[in-house]
Design a protein around this motif. Structure first.
Motif, PDB file in Angstrom:
ATOM      1  N   ASP A   1      14.632  20.451  -0.935  1.00 49.54           N
ATOM      2  CA  ASP A   1      13.226  20.808  -1.132  1.00 49.54           C
ATOM      3  C   ASP A   1      12.393  19.548  -1.296  1.00 49.54           C
ATOM      4  O   ASP A   1      12.741  18.651  -2.080  1.00 49.54           O
ATOM      5  CB  ASP A   1      13.074  21.705  -2.362  1.00 49.54           C
ATOM      6  CG  ASP A   1      13.713  23.071  -2.164  1.00 49.54           C
ATOM      7  OD1 ASP A   1      13.908  23.459  -0.990  1.00 49.54           O
ATOM      8  OD2 ASP A   1      14.029  23.737  -3.169  1.00 49.54           O
ATOM      9  N   LEU A   2      11.275  19.489  -0.565  1.00 46.35           N
ATOM     10  CA  LEU A   2      10.426  18.298  -0.560  1.00 46.35           C
ATOM     11  C   LEU A   2       9.093  18.569  -1.251  1.00 46.35           C
ATOM     12  O   LEU A   2       8.475  19.612  -1.052  1.00 46.35           O
ATOM     13  CB  LEU A   2      10.157  17.846   0.878  1.00 46.35           C
ATOM     14  CG  LEU A   2      11.368  17.570   1.770  1.00 46.35           C
ATOM     15  CD1 LEU A   2      10.900  17.122   3.150  1.00 46.35           C
ATOM     16  CD2 LEU A   2      12.280  16.526   1.148  1.00 46.35           C
ATOM     17  N   THR A   3       8.681  17.615  -2.070  1.00 46.27           N
ATOM     18  CA  THR A   3       7.347  17.597  -2.657  1.00 46.27           C
ATOM     19  C   THR A   3       6.730  16.266  -2.267  1.00 46.27           C
ATOM     20  O   THR A   3       6.975  15.233  -2.891  1.00 46.27           O
ATOM     21  CB  THR A   3       7.394  17.741  -4.187  1.00 46.27           C
ATOM     22  OG1 THR A   3       8.086  18.943  -4.534  1.00 46.27           O
ATOM     23  CG2 THR A   3       5.982  17.778  -4.765  1.00 46.27           C
ATOM     24  N   ILE A   4       5.936  16.275  -1.189  1.00 44.09           N
ATOM     25  CA  ILE A   4       5.459  15.035  -0.579  1.00 44.09           C
ATOM     26  C   ILE A   4       4.238  14.493  -1.315  1.00 44.09           C
ATOM     27  O   ILE A   4       3.279  15.228  -1.585  1.00 44.09           O
ATOM     28  CB  ILE A   4       5.118  15.278   0.901  1.00 44.09           C
ATOM     29  CG1 ILE A   4       6.385  15.671   1.674  1.00 44.09           C
ATOM     30  CG2 ILE A   4       4.479  14.041   1.524  1.00 44.09           C
ATOM     31  CD1 ILE A   4       6.129  16.097   3.104  1.00 44.09           C
ATOM     32  N   ASP A   5       4.289  13.220  -1.643  1.00 43.23           N
ATOM     33  CA  ASP A   5       3.152  12.521  -2.239  1.00 43.23           C
ATOM     34  C   ASP A   5       2.245  12.053  -1.101  1.00 43.23           C
ATOM     35  O   ASP A   5       2.519  11.058  -0.429  1.00 43.23           O
ATOM     36  CB  ASP A   5       3.643  11.326  -3.066  1.00 43.23           C
ATOM     37  CG  ASP A   5       2.496  10.580  -3.731  1.00 43.23           C
ATOM     38  OD1 ASP A   5       1.327  10.920  -3.486  1.00 43.23           O
ATOM     39  OD2 ASP A   5       2.780   9.640  -4.501  1.00 43.23           O
TER      40      ASP A   5
ATOM     41  N   ASP B   1       3.985  12.520   6.070  1.00 41.49           N
ATOM     42  CA  ASP B   1       4.885  13.650   6.278  1.00 41.49           C
ATOM     43  C   ASP B   1       6.318  13.190   6.053  1.00 41.49           C
ATOM     44  O   ASP B   1       6.627  11.989   6.126  1.00 41.49           O
ATOM     45  CB  ASP B   1       4.741  14.194   7.705  1.00 41.49           C
ATOM     46  CG  ASP B   1       5.521  15.472   7.924  1.00 41.49           C
ATOM     47  OD1 ASP B   1       5.647  16.263   6.964  1.00 41.49           O
ATOM     48  OD2 ASP B   1       6.041  15.684   9.038  1.00 41.49           O
TER      49      ASP B   1
ATOM     50  N   GLU C   1       9.647   9.708  -6.171  1.00 40.61           N
ATOM     51  CA  GLU C   1       8.191   9.633  -6.201  1.00 40.61           C
ATOM     52  C   GLU C   1       7.559  10.103  -4.893  1.00 40.61           C
ATOM     53  O   GLU C   1       6.534  10.790  -4.901  1.00 40.61           O
ATOM     54  CB  GLU C   1       7.750   8.191  -6.486  1.00 40.61           C
ATOM     55  CG  GLU C   1       8.031   7.714  -7.909  1.00 40.61           C
ATOM     56  CD  GLU C   1       7.695   6.245  -8.106  1.00 40.61           C
ATOM     57  OE1 GLU C   1       7.795   5.776  -9.258  1.00 40.61           O
ATOM     58  OE2 GLU C   1       7.332   5.562  -7.117  1.00 40.61           O
ATOM     59  N   GLU C   2       8.163   9.730  -3.771  1.00 44.60           N
ATOM     60  CA  GLU C   2       7.542   9.999  -2.477  1.00 44.60           C
ATOM     61  C   GLU C   2       7.769  11.417  -1.977  1.00 44.60           C
ATOM     62  O   GLU C   2       6.886  12.004  -1.343  1.00 44.60           O
ATOM     63  CB  GLU C   2       8.030   8.986  -1.439  1.00 44.60           C
ATOM     64  CG  GLU C   2       7.537   7.567  -1.710  1.00 44.60           C
ATOM     65  CD  GLU C   2       7.896   6.601  -0.605  1.00 44.60           C
ATOM     66  OE1 GLU C   2       8.663   6.981   0.302  1.00 44.60           O
ATOM     67  OE2 GLU C   2       7.407   5.459  -0.646  1.00 44.60           O
ATOM     68  N   VAL C   3       8.977  11.960  -2.222  1.00 45.18           N
ATOM     69  CA  VAL C   3       9.273  13.290  -1.664  1.00 45.18           C
ATOM     70  C   VAL C   3       9.882  14.256  -2.675  1.00 45.18           C
ATOM     71  O   VAL C   3      10.232  15.381  -2.319  1.00 45.18           O
ATOM     72  CB  VAL C   3      10.217  13.164  -0.435  1.00 45.18           C
ATOM     73  CG1 VAL C   3       9.513  12.468   0.709  1.00 45.18           C
ATOM     74  CG2 VAL C   3      11.514  12.456  -0.806  1.00 45.18           C
ATOM     75  N   GLY C   4      10.038  13.836  -3.933  1.00 45.36           N
ATOM     76  CA  GLY C   4      10.536  14.743  -4.959  1.00 45.36           C
ATOM     77  C   GLY C   4      12.006  15.082  -4.865  1.00 45.36           C
ATOM     78  O   GLY C   4      12.439  16.120  -5.371  1.00 45.36           O
ATOM     79  N   VAL C   5      12.803  14.224  -4.233  1.00 48.87           N
ATOM     80  CA  VAL C   5      14.229  14.481  -4.053  1.00 48.87           C
ATOM     81  C   VAL C   5      15.040  13.549  -4.948  1.00 48.87           C
ATOM     82  O   VAL C   5      14.775  12.340  -5.000  1.00 48.87           O
ATOM     83  CB  VAL C   5      14.635  14.276  -2.573  1.00 48.87           C
ATOM     84  CG1 VAL C   5      16.152  14.335  -2.402  1.00 48.87           C
ATOM     85  CG2 VAL C   5      13.969  15.332  -1.700  1.00 48.87           C
TER      86      VAL C   5
END
Length: 290
Positions: free
Chosen positions: A236-240, A246, A201-205
């Motif tokens: 790869d990160l997708t940050i919420d 960060d 949820e937080e970083v997409g990992v």
């Protein structure tokens, strides 16, 4: 790990909690001591230690346990405080001065009396509640519902990928401070599932191979931090942005430099969490593990 808020060393004496006559005897003991508190903050003496006084006619008090033969109690304040630690600077500054065992005694007392201050009414029917079992329970005066001190489990995790570590900055963190990701364990999930869900949820990992390391009680207001380690399946990160400011991957050398007390802050790649937090110990564990 020598974690803060652990190791109070008291005999909590559950049998005495359940025996009103025995509890009354402990309260009346000439050895009984009451923890001095300013609301929820500790009152420190000249030696930067907790201060204790006589019970006198203190109204609502909770039984913390026995220190040898001395019964220890703490007062319930008029109001509680659910703010996180970073919003309670005066209390936090005082805590940094306490010896380890006294910090643990205070931490347990704070969580307990804060819960009492915020649960004076029944969640079932709304009537008033009264302290029971020496402060380790509250009973409703109308519907007889029993309420017990709350502890909220939080998963806090080191996420590793090919020798690097994923750390994040909370929305209210000081500039340049990075720490382990964390989140509450939700109903119906295991600690391992909570770790995987929170990181996704937080970083997409995606995280697998989750293992438990250590735990720490955290009295702001009353969490149990469950330290874990997991392995990321990608970088790869997708940050919420609603959760964290960060997140970055750090090499082992960068983590080691950040954790080195001899290195000036300006020369550190990031500022690590304070040593009172389990996150600091998790980072140290990871470095020592090699």
């Amino acid at each position: 790990m020598n974690l803060a808020f652990c190791g109070h060393g008291l005999n909590r004496d559950d049998h005495a909690r359940a025996d009103p006559a025995r509890l009354a005897g402990l309260r009346a003991s000439p050895l009984a001591r009451l923890l001095a508190m300013d609301g929820l903050s500790p009152v420190l003496g000249a030696d930067n230690a907790l201060t204790w006084g006589a019970l006198d006619d203190a109204a609502e008090v909770v039984f913390l346990g026995l220190d040898g033969d001395a019964p220890l109690f703490a007062p319930v304040p008029a109001t509680g405080d659910t703010r996180p630690a970073y919003q309670q600077r005066p209390a936090w500054d005082a805590l940094s001065l306490l010896p380890a065992q006294e910090l643990a005694i205070y931490g347990g007392a704070r969580s307990l009396v804060d819960w009492h201050a915020r649960h004076r009414f029944c969640a079932n029917c709304g009537a008033s509640t009264e302290l029971a079992k020496g402060g380790w329970q509250r009973n409703c005066t109308a519907c007889d519902a029993q309420h017990f001190p709350r502890t909220d489990p939080v998963a806090i995790m080191l996420v590793e990928h090919e020798g690097d570590l994923l750390l994040g900055r909370g929305l209210n963190f000081p500039e340049r401070r990075y720490s382990a990701l964390a989140g509450f364990v939700e109903p119906g999930e295991s600690v391992e599932q909570a770790v995987s869900r929170e990181v996704l949820e937080e970083v997409g990992v995606v995280v697998t191979d989750v293992s438990y390391i250590a735990s720490q009680p955290w009295p702001f207001p009353s969490q149990l931090m469950l330290g874990c380690h997991g392995r990321a399946q990608g970088r790869d990160l997708t940050i919420d942005a609603t959760e964290i400011a960060d997140a970055r991957w750090f090499t082992r050398a960068e983590v080691a430099t950040a954790m080195d007390r001899a290195v000036p802050e300006a020369d550190k790649p990031f500022l690590p969490p304070p040593a009172t937090a389990i996150a600091w110990h998790l980072l140290n564990w990871w470095l020592e593990r090699g």
